[in-house]
Design a protein around this motif. Structure first.
Motif, PDB file in Angstrom:
ATOM      1  N   THR A 145      10.583  -0.197  -9.916  1.00  0.00           N
ATOM      2  CA  THR A 145      10.969  -1.466  -9.313  1.00  0.00           C
ATOM      3  C   THR A 145       9.760  -2.124  -8.656  1.00  0.00           C
ATOM      4  O   THR A 145       8.816  -1.445  -8.245  1.00  0.00           O
ATOM      5  CB  THR A 145      12.066  -1.247  -8.258  1.00  0.00           C
ATOM      6  N   PRO A 146       9.718  -3.452  -8.546  1.00  0.00           N
ATOM      7  CA  PRO A 146       8.586  -4.140  -7.906  1.00  0.00           C
ATOM      8  C   PRO A 146       8.526  -3.846  -6.410  1.00  0.00           C
ATOM      9  O   PRO A 146       9.561  -3.749  -5.741  1.00  0.00           O
ATOM     10  CB  PRO A 146       8.866  -5.628  -8.175  1.00  0.00           C
ATOM     11  N   LYS A 147       7.280  -3.671  -5.909  1.00  0.00           N
ATOM     12  CA  LYS A 147       7.087  -3.334  -4.495  1.00  0.00           C
ATOM     13  C   LYS A 147       6.056  -4.272  -3.898  1.00  0.00           C
ATOM     14  O   LYS A 147       5.070  -4.623  -4.538  1.00  0.00           O
ATOM     15  CB  LYS A 147       6.625  -1.885  -4.350  1.00  0.00           C
ATOM     16  N   ALA A 148       6.277  -4.663  -2.662  1.00  0.00           N
ATOM     17  CA  ALA A 148       5.331  -5.519  -1.938  1.00  0.00           C
ATOM     18  C   ALA A 148       4.369  -4.629  -1.166  1.00  0.00           C
ATOM     19  O   ALA A 148       4.791  -3.765  -0.394  1.00  0.00           O
ATOM     20  CB  ALA A 148       6.078  -6.444  -0.977  1.00  0.00           C
ATOM     21  N   VAL A 149       3.068  -4.816  -1.398  1.00  0.00           N
ATOM     22  CA  VAL A 149       2.046  -4.014  -0.730  1.00  0.00           C
ATOM     23  C   VAL A 149       0.983  -4.936  -0.145  1.00  0.00           C
ATOM     24  O   VAL A 149       0.829  -6.083  -0.568  1.00  0.00           O
ATOM     25  CB  VAL A 149       1.391  -3.010  -1.699  1.00  0.00           C
ATOM     26  N   ALA A 150       0.258  -4.401   0.875  1.00  0.00           N
ATOM     27  CA  ALA A 150      -0.877  -5.117   1.474  1.00  0.00           C
ATOM     28  C   ALA A 150      -2.130  -4.297   1.211  1.00  0.00           C
ATOM     29  O   ALA A 150      -2.196  -3.120   1.576  1.00  0.00           O
ATOM     30  CB  ALA A 150      -0.658  -5.308   2.970  1.00  0.00           C
ATOM     31  N   LEU A 151      -3.117  -4.922   0.586  1.00  0.00           N
ATOM     32  CA  LEU A 151      -4.356  -4.231   0.210  1.00  0.00           C
ATOM     33  C   LEU A 151      -5.527  -4.862   0.960  1.00  0.00           C
ATOM     34  O   LEU A 151      -5.786  -6.057   0.834  1.00  0.00           O
ATOM     35  CB  LEU A 151      -4.577  -4.338  -1.303  1.00  0.00           C
ATOM     36  N   THR A 152      -6.243  -4.037   1.762  1.00  0.00           N
ATOM     37  CA  THR A 152      -7.396  -4.509   2.533  1.00  0.00           C
ATOM     38  C   THR A 152      -8.664  -3.919   1.929  1.00  0.00           C
ATOM     39  O   THR A 152      -8.825  -2.703   1.879  1.00  0.00           O
ATOM     40  CB  THR A 152      -7.283  -4.095   4.007  1.00  0.00           C
ATOM     41  N   VAL A 153      -9.552  -4.810   1.472  1.00  0.00           N
ATOM     42  CA  VAL A 153     -10.825  -4.404   0.867  1.00  0.00           C
ATOM     43  C   VAL A 153     -11.921  -5.304   1.414  1.00  0.00           C
ATOM     44  O   VAL A 153     -11.740  -6.526   1.488  1.00  0.00           O
ATOM     45  CB  VAL A 153     -10.782  -4.513  -0.677  1.00  0.00           C
ATOM     46  N   THR A 166       1.251   4.777  -8.853  1.00  0.00           N
ATOM     47  CA  THR A 166       0.383   5.472  -7.906  1.00  0.00           C
ATOM     48  C   THR A 166      -0.645   4.515  -7.295  1.00  0.00           C
ATOM     49  O   THR A 166      -0.860   3.407  -7.785  1.00  0.00           O
ATOM     50  CB  THR A 166      -0.373   6.630  -8.585  1.00  0.00           C
ATOM     51  N   VAL A 167      -1.282   5.008  -6.197  1.00  0.00           N
ATOM     52  CA  VAL A 167      -2.339   4.239  -5.531  1.00  0.00           C
ATOM     53  C   VAL A 167      -3.507   4.005  -6.478  1.00  0.00           C
ATOM     54  O   VAL A 167      -4.096   2.921  -6.511  1.00  0.00           O
ATOM     55  CB  VAL A 167      -2.801   4.989  -4.263  1.00  0.00           C
ATOM     56  N   GLU A 168      -3.833   4.999  -7.277  1.00  0.00           N
ATOM     57  CA  GLU A 168      -4.931   4.855  -8.238  1.00  0.00           C
ATOM     58  C   GLU A 168      -4.640   3.729  -9.220  1.00  0.00           C
ATOM     59  O   GLU A 168      -5.520   2.920  -9.545  1.00  0.00           O
ATOM     60  CB  GLU A 168      -5.136   6.174  -8.973  1.00  0.00           C
ATOM     61  N   ASP A 169      -3.379   3.660  -9.687  1.00  0.00           N
ATOM     62  CA  ASP A 169      -2.996   2.592 -10.606  1.00  0.00           C
ATOM     63  C   ASP A 169      -3.040   1.227  -9.920  1.00  0.00           C
ATOM     64  O   ASP A 169      -3.400   0.225 -10.536  1.00  0.00           O
ATOM     65  CB  ASP A 169      -1.590   2.851 -11.151  1.00  0.00           C
ATOM     66  N   LEU A 170      -2.676   1.198  -8.639  1.00  0.00           N
ATOM     67  CA  LEU A 170      -2.705  -0.056  -7.883  1.00  0.00           C
ATOM     68  C   LEU A 170      -4.128  -0.601  -7.777  1.00  0.00           C
ATOM     69  O   LEU A 170      -4.366  -1.802  -7.960  1.00  0.00           O
ATOM     70  CB  LEU A 170      -2.114   0.163  -6.489  1.00  0.00           C
ATOM     71  N   LEU A 171      -5.096   0.287  -7.484  1.00  0.00           N
ATOM     72  CA  LEU A 171      -6.491  -0.145  -7.387  1.00  0.00           C
ATOM     73  C   LEU A 171      -6.996  -0.662  -8.734  1.00  0.00           C
ATOM     74  O   LEU A 171      -7.734  -1.646  -8.795  1.00  0.00           O
ATOM     75  CB  LEU A 171      -7.362   1.015  -6.901  1.00  0.00           C
ATOM     76  N   ALA A 172      -6.591   0.022  -9.807  1.00  0.00           N
ATOM     77  CA  ALA A 172      -7.010  -0.424 -11.134  1.00  0.00           C
ATOM     78  C   ALA A 172      -6.407  -1.791 -11.452  1.00  0.00           C
ATOM     79  O   ALA A 172      -7.085  -2.666 -12.018  1.00  0.00           O
ATOM     80  CB  ALA A 172      -6.591   0.604 -12.179  1.00  0.00           C
ATOM     81  N   GLU A 173      -5.138  -1.977 -11.086  1.00  0.00           N
ATOM     82  CA  GLU A 173      -4.491  -3.260 -11.344  1.00  0.00           C
ATOM     83  C   GLU A 173      -5.151  -4.378 -10.547  1.00  0.00           C
ATOM     84  O   GLU A 173      -5.298  -5.505 -11.026  1.00  0.00           O
ATOM     85  CB  GLU A 173      -3.007  -3.167 -10.970  1.00  0.00           C
ATOM     86  N   VAL A 176     -10.184  -3.050  -8.174  1.00  0.00           N
ATOM     87  CA  VAL A 176     -10.984  -2.570  -7.041  1.00  0.00           C
ATOM     88  C   VAL A 176     -11.636  -1.259  -7.451  1.00  0.00           C
ATOM     89  O   VAL A 176     -10.932  -0.295  -7.795  1.00  0.00           O
ATOM     90  CB  VAL A 176     -10.113  -2.360  -5.782  1.00  0.00           C
ATOM     91  N   LYS A 177     -12.965  -1.225  -7.410  1.00  0.00           N
ATOM     92  CA  LYS A 177     -13.698  -0.012  -7.747  1.00  0.00           C
ATOM     93  C   LYS A 177     -14.167   0.668  -6.468  1.00  0.00           C
ATOM     94  O   LYS A 177     -14.686   0.016  -5.566  1.00  0.00           O
ATOM     95  CB  LYS A 177     -14.895  -0.342  -8.641  1.00  0.00           C
ATOM     96  N   LEU A 178     -13.988   1.985  -6.422  1.00  0.00           N
ATOM     97  CA  LEU A 178     -14.386   2.761  -5.255  1.00  0.00           C
ATOM     98  C   LEU A 178     -15.780   3.337  -5.457  1.00  0.00           C
ATOM     99  O   LEU A 178     -16.093   3.872  -6.524  1.00  0.00           O
ATOM    100  CB  LEU A 178     -13.398   3.899  -4.997  1.00  0.00           C
ATOM    101  N   GLY A 179     -16.614   3.241  -4.409  1.00  0.00           N
ATOM    102  CA  GLY A 179     -17.915   3.890  -4.420  1.00  0.00           C
ATOM    103  C   GLY A 179     -17.763   5.369  -4.119  1.00  0.00           C
ATOM    104  O   GLY A 179     -16.694   5.826  -3.668  1.00  0.00           O
ATOM    105  N   ALA A 180     -18.826   6.124  -4.363  1.00  0.00           N
ATOM    106  CA  ALA A 180     -18.756   7.572  -4.176  1.00  0.00           C
ATOM    107  C   ALA A 180     -18.442   7.957  -2.733  1.00  0.00           C
ATOM    108  O   ALA A 180     -17.797   8.970  -2.481  1.00  0.00           O
ATOM    109  CB  ALA A 180     -20.076   8.218  -4.610  1.00  0.00           C
ATOM    110  N   SER A 181     -18.864   7.132  -1.766  1.00  0.00           N
ATOM    111  CA  SER A 181     -18.660   7.456  -0.347  1.00  0.00           C
ATOM    112  C   SER A 181     -17.565   6.620   0.301  1.00  0.00           C
ATOM    113  O   SER A 181     -17.291   6.793   1.497  1.00  0.00           O
ATOM    114  CB  SER A 181     -19.971   7.256   0.423  1.00  0.00           C
TER     115      SER A 181
END
Length: 423
Positions: A145-153, A166-173, A176-181
């Motif tokens: 089901t659709p979910k409302a989320v707040a993403l701070t970057v 998942t959170v990983e899928d959310l970042l991909a959608e 947002v790319k994560l750095g090593a640190s």
């Protein structure tokens, strides 16, 4: 013959009665028999029946109903020729909604029917096509089901609606790319729930260096070529350099922590080297005593004729003596104008420092009777008298020395002042 004719009519009447009964029976049979369309889970067939109700039709067709099965019309409804009886059997369907597994009992025929039964939002993501028949399912129906989320970057927050799991899928959608640190407020494998607040903190590690001075020391060596109490700069000191390295952690552009990782002397200091005299001073020679002229014997004096008094020659006019330069007050309270008139502590100090030679310049960097360095001479304003200390008069050298003594005392002449008991 009449009897025979009578029997014939009786026989014909009986046959007529039987034929009438057969016709009436046939009419009744045809009137009682009905053709009903029986539809079971979408499959239809025609059934001939003498039953009066839907229940009679199902019983005649050997159809047994389960508790959750649906029948239309109702079981007690009367049937007529051409009536359509529909039976939808209950099915147990495996459904996963937002990762929660459940079994749904339905009489629907397609995936769309079960979505309607569960009142799933139209924006939901479904793993199977809506027109797929439930009877042909081999895997569970997965519904997100659709979910409302707040993403701070990067310090900025945006609101999103997503059906990812998942959170990983959310970042991909959200691309947002994560750095090593970089830091994430939830684990990448965590499930996305409605109202999720996800924060990405950008973390950067930097290397920073800075330098600081390393103070030089002082060493002394004995020098037999210098008189005791004398010292001479052999080598000027030079401060070294220490390099400090730091690890700086920056989060979202702001310094979070600073840790020193190394401290290394990259330029070694050079110690100041001073020669200290060990040579004994020669003892002063005794001054020669004046020899008195022998007086003439009285007899000789008497023998000489007394000279007539002569007029003294008129002396030539002599120029007036120049006034002596005003001397600075010494520690003993007197004033001096020349080396001959210097007395007290300053005279003793000059004797110790330079052998009493107020005009000495040996080329060792120290000048005059009190052995000024050029920087000290300039610092107390000695250049108002002369460019170098040894070029000034004793009084001027003492005047400059008084200013030096006012700021640091006799310690400016450490060896000789100690030897003379001035400090």
């Amino acid at each position: 013959m009449q009897h025979a004719l009578k029997n014939r009519w009786v026989k014909i009447s009986a046959q007529a009665l039987v034929l009438t009964a057969l016709v009436l029976g046939l009419v009744s049979f045809v009137a009682a028999n009905k053709t009903v369309a029986l539809v079971v889970d979408g499959e239809s067939r025609d059934v001939s029946t003498f039953g009066k109700t839907v229940a009679d039709v199902l019983a005649a067709s050997d159809i047994q109903l389960a508790a959750r099965d649906e029948v239309t019309p109702a079981l007690d409804a009367a049937v007529d020729d051409g009536t359509v009886v529909e039976v939808n059997r209950s099915k147990a369907v495996s459904v996963s909604i937002d990762g929660v597994d459940r079994v749904v009992h339905t009489t629907g025929m397609t995936v769309a029917d079960i979505l309607a039964q569960l009142r799933v939002e139209g924006a939901s993501e479904v793993s199977l096509g809506s027109q797929m028949e439930l009877a042909s399912l081999s895997t569970p129906i997965e519904i997100t089901t659709p979910k409302a989320v707040a993403l701070t970057v990067d310090g900025k927050t945006r609101k999103l609606t997503t059906t990812v799991d998942t959170v990983e899928d959310l970042l991909a959608e959200a691309r947002v790319k994560l750095g090593a640190s970089d830091e994430l407020s939830a684990k990448p494998a965590a499930k996305v729930a409605d109202g999720l607040k996800l924060k990405v903190v950008r973390v950067e590690t930097k290397k920073k260096t800075k330098t600081q001075a390393v103070a030089h020391g002082t060493t002394t060596v004995e020098d037999a070529g210098l008189y005791r109490g004398k010292s001479q700069l052999v080598r000027a000191g030079k401060d070294g350099v220490r390099t400090l390295t730091y690890k700086v952690v920056v989060k979202d552009g702001k310094t979070f922590s600073t840790q020193r990782t190394s401290s290394k002397v990259t330029t070694a200091p050079v110690a100041e080297k001073i020669a200290v005299g060990t040579k004994e001073r020669p003892k002063p020679k005794p001054k020669p005593q004046p020899v008195a002229e022998p007086q003439a014997a009285p007899q000789q004096a008497a023998a000489q004729p007394k000279a007539a008094p002569q007029a003294a020659p008129k002396a030539a006019p002599q120029p007036a003596p120049k006034p002596a330069p005003k001397a600075s007050p010494s520690s003993s309270g007197g004033t001096t104008a020349s080396a001959a008139s210097v007395s007290g502590a300053w005279a003793a100090l000059a004797q110790c420092e330079s052998g009493g030679n107020w005009a000495i310049n040996t080329g060792n960097g120290y000048y005059g009777g009190l052995q000024f360095s050029l920087s000290s001479w300039q610092g107390v304003g000695g250049t108002q008298y002369a460019a170098f200390p040894h070029q000034a008069t004793p009084a001027q050298q003492i005047a400059a020395a008084e200013k030096l003594r006012a700021n640091g005392g006799w310690g400016h002449w450490p060896a000789c002042s100690s030897k003379l008991g001035l400090r």
